[in-house]
Scaffold this motif. Structure first.
Motif, PDB file in Angstrom:
ATOM      1  N   VAL A  35       0.840  -1.210   0.000  1.00 60.90           N
ATOM      2  CA  VAL A  35       0.000   0.000   0.000  1.00 60.90           C
ATOM      3  C   VAL A  35       0.868   1.250   0.000  1.00 60.90           C
ATOM      4  O   VAL A  35       0.589   2.215  -0.725  1.00 60.90           O
ATOM      5  N   LYS A  36       1.926   1.244   0.783  1.00 63.59           N
ATOM      6  CA  LYS A  36       2.817   2.404   0.848  1.00 63.59           C
ATOM      7  C   LYS A  36       3.450   2.675  -0.520  1.00 63.59           C
ATOM      8  O   LYS A  36       3.539   3.820  -0.968  1.00 63.59           O
ATOM      9  N   ILE A  61      -6.844   0.144   6.556  1.00 68.26           N
ATOM     10  CA  ILE A  61      -6.214   1.393   6.108  1.00 68.26           C
ATOM     11  C   ILE A  61      -6.422   2.484   7.159  1.00 68.26           C
ATOM     12  O   ILE A  61      -5.489   3.211   7.506  1.00 68.26           O
ATOM     13  N   GLU A  62      -7.631   2.578   7.712  1.00 69.71           N
ATOM     14  CA  GLU A  62      -7.892   3.553   8.775  1.00 69.71           C
ATOM     15  C   GLU A  62      -7.042   3.265  10.006  1.00 69.71           C
ATOM     16  O   GLU A  62      -6.562   4.188  10.667  1.00 69.71           O
ATOM     17  N   TYR A  63      -6.842   1.999  10.321  1.00 69.01           N
ATOM     18  CA  TYR A  63      -5.997   1.603  11.456  1.00 69.01           C
ATOM     19  C   TYR A  63      -4.580   2.114  11.242  1.00 69.01           C
ATOM     20  O   TYR A  63      -3.969   2.684  12.151  1.00 69.01           O
ATOM     21  N   ARG A  69       1.066   5.552  10.516  1.00 70.81           N
ATOM     22  CA  ARG A  69       1.956   4.814   9.634  1.00 70.81           C
ATOM     23  C   ARG A  69       1.730   5.207   8.185  1.00 70.81           C
ATOM     24  O   ARG A  69       2.650   5.164   7.379  1.00 70.81           O
ATOM     25  N   LEU A  70       0.501   5.569   7.840  1.00 73.31           N
ATOM     26  CA  LEU A  70       0.168   6.004   6.483  1.00 73.31           C
ATOM     27  C   LEU A  70      -0.174   7.476   6.496  1.00 73.31           C
ATOM     28  O   LEU A  70      -0.826   7.965   7.415  1.00 73.31           O
ATOM     29  N   ARG A  93      -4.632  10.725  14.944  1.00 80.42           N
ATOM     30  CA  ARG A  93      -5.925  10.946  15.579  1.00 80.42           C
ATOM     31  C   ARG A  93      -6.130  12.398  15.980  1.00 80.42           C
ATOM     32  O   ARG A  93      -7.255  12.839  16.173  1.00 80.42           O
ATOM     33  N   PHE A  94      -5.017  13.135  16.140  1.00 75.38           N
ATOM     34  CA  PHE A  94      -5.095  14.511  16.620  1.00 75.38           C
ATOM     35  C   PHE A  94      -4.260  15.431  15.730  1.00 75.38           C
ATOM     36  O   PHE A  94      -3.247  15.007  15.167  1.00 75.38           O
TER      37      PHE A  94
END
Length: 136
Positions: A35-36, A61-63, A69-70, A93-94
């Motif tokens: 994916v990367k 992907i959301e994880y 990481r992404l 997340r922030f």
């Protein structure tokens, strides 16, 4: 170590820090590299494209995005919002501002208070030495 159910295959495993068993974690790591590389070659790709072209679920992907990481490029239509203030972000997340505020709050909460110096105001309180016949 708590026994947990793997989020991918449903098998029980000893939970350490990942919600996936070791076999699924290895498979996901290979998918992550794929994916990367895909995102590097297709910087304007959306999550649906990435998911379909790499056979990876949107949840995975959301994880990876929440783990930082992404990171999607600015050209990508993918955007998330900060869980604290709602500002648009591309990874994690922030937002940076909320991260630094949370970091400051945690540092304050776990800061070690300096010890107060015990100053004795009594003039007769002095350091005592054993007297072995020597004068100091």
């Amino acid at each position: 170590m708590d026994p947990k159910t793997c989020k991918m295959c449903g098998r029980l495993f000893h939970y350490i820090r990942s919600p996936f068993c070791s076999d699924c974690a290895k498979e996901l790591e290979e998918k992550f590299k794929q994916v990367k590389e895909y995102l590097y070659e297709h910087p304007g790709a959306g999550m649906e494209d990435v998911s379909e072209d790499n056979d990876v679920s949107m949840q995975v992907i959301e994880y990876w995005i929440k783990e930082e990481r992404l990171d999607f490029s600015k050209d990508s239509p993918v955007s998330f919002v900060c869980e604290k203030c709602g500002m648009p972000i591309r990874t994690g997340r922030f937002c940076k501002k909320c991260k630094s505020e949370l970091q400051r709050e945690l540092q304050k909460m776990y800061a070690v208070e300096p010890m107060e110096k015990n100053i004795c105001k009594n003039s007769s309180a002095k350091m005592r030495f054993l007297d072995h016949g020597k004068k100091y």
